[in-house]
Design a protein around this motif. Structure first.
Motif, PDB file in Angstrom:
ATOM      1  N   ASN A 159     120.917 -29.956  11.044  1.00 30.83           N
ATOM      2  CA  ASN A 159     119.737 -29.015  11.328  1.00 30.83           C
ATOM      3  C   ASN A 159     119.666 -28.673  13.017  1.00 30.83           C
ATOM      4  N   ALA A 160     119.261 -27.719  13.422  1.00 35.19           N
ATOM      5  CA  ALA A 160     118.771 -27.389  14.739  1.00 35.19           C
ATOM      6  C   ALA A 160     117.528 -28.005  14.847  1.00 35.19           C
ATOM      7  N   VAL A 161     117.287 -28.515  16.357  1.00 32.98           N
ATOM      8  CA  VAL A 161     116.004 -29.281  16.524  1.00 32.98           C
ATOM      9  C   VAL A 161     115.204 -28.520  17.776  1.00 32.98           C
ATOM     10  N   PHE A 162     114.162 -28.381  17.603  1.00 31.33           N
ATOM     11  CA  PHE A 162     113.388 -27.853  18.761  1.00 31.33           C
ATOM     12  C   PHE A 162     113.111 -29.082  19.797  1.00 31.33           C
ATOM     13  N   VAL A 163     113.517 -28.593  20.899  1.00 32.94           N
ATOM     14  CA  VAL A 163     113.084 -29.744  22.171  1.00 32.94           C
ATOM     15  C   VAL A 163     111.893 -29.083  22.866  1.00 32.94           C
ATOM     16  N   ILE A 164     110.641 -30.001  22.682  1.00 32.66           N
ATOM     17  CA  ILE A 164     109.572 -29.244  23.186  1.00 32.66           C
ATOM     18  C   ILE A 164     109.042 -30.247  24.333  1.00 32.66           C
ATOM     19  N   LYS A 165     108.525 -29.845  25.602  1.00 31.20           N
ATOM     20  CA  LYS A 165     108.132 -30.717  26.353  1.00 31.20           C
ATOM     21  C   LYS A 165     106.558 -30.388  26.606  1.00 31.20           C
ATOM     22  N   ASN A 166     105.746 -31.630  26.832  1.00 29.04           N
ATOM     23  CA  ASN A 166     104.255 -31.321  26.679  1.00 29.04           C
ATOM     24  C   ASN A 166     104.063 -31.370  28.293  1.00 29.04           C
TER      25      ASN A 166
END
Length: 178
Positions: free
Chosen positions: A131-138
């Motif tokens: 699967n593709a994965v979102f890479v999110i920075k808070n």
């Protein structure tokens, strides 16, 4: 042509025959959308070089046999093997609703559907075989990874540059609880 104005279509997979032809691997869900290519950009030494196609025949497996102008022997074809292929972003048809191109949502705010809080900003999408994965920075510079699957995507709002996500229960807590 700048790479930032393009998307990666695939790569030159191998030589094909003796006349300089090659096999292209098209890394797309819909290879038929690229059945009438006349040219592509090939990445050579970190630069995108335009190549016109003398011959191009798409197979049913997401590959194509191609013959580039000016590539007339095995040695020239071998020098292209492994090179990435690009096309301009402007040729992509616009998507609507919750369908999107990965490049178009970089910089969008990711919002939790449960309480509408901002999870962070989508910095990247990692593509893998599974699967593709979102890479999110808070805002605390923590990296949060959420699988990019339809079941977790509730809404894509292009006007406000937000994507509302409903990740599995407890996934956000793994990242946000110290």
């Amino acid at each position: 042509m700048n790479k930032s104005d393009c998307f990666q279509l695939g790569w030159v997979a191998k030589k094909h025959g003796f006349d300089g032809a090659v096999t292209l691997h098209l890394d797309t869900d819909f290879p038929d959308n690229y059945s009438k290519l006349e040219s592509v950009f090939v990445e050579i030494n970190d630069k995108l070089v335009p190549f016109f196609l003398e011959e191009y025949q798409l197979s049913n497996r997401g590959t194509a046999r191609a013959k580039f102008e000016g590539i007339d022997n095995q040695d020239d074809a071998a020098s292209l093997v492994g090179s990435l292929l690009f096309l301009p972003l402007k040729i992509l048809p616009p998507l609507s609703g919750n369908k999107f191109y990965f490049h178009e949502i970089i910089g969008f705010s990711a919002v939790a559907s449960t309480d509408q809080t901002i999870i962070g900003t989508i910095e990247n999408i990692i593509e893998s075989a599974g699967n593709a994965v979102f890479v999110i920075k808070n805002d605390k510079k923590q990296e949060i990874m959420i699988p990019c699957v339809d079941d977790f995507i509730e809404n894509v709002d292009r006007e406000y540059k937000t994507i509302t996500l409903n990740p599995p229960e407890g996934l956000l807590d793994l990242y946000l609880n110290d």
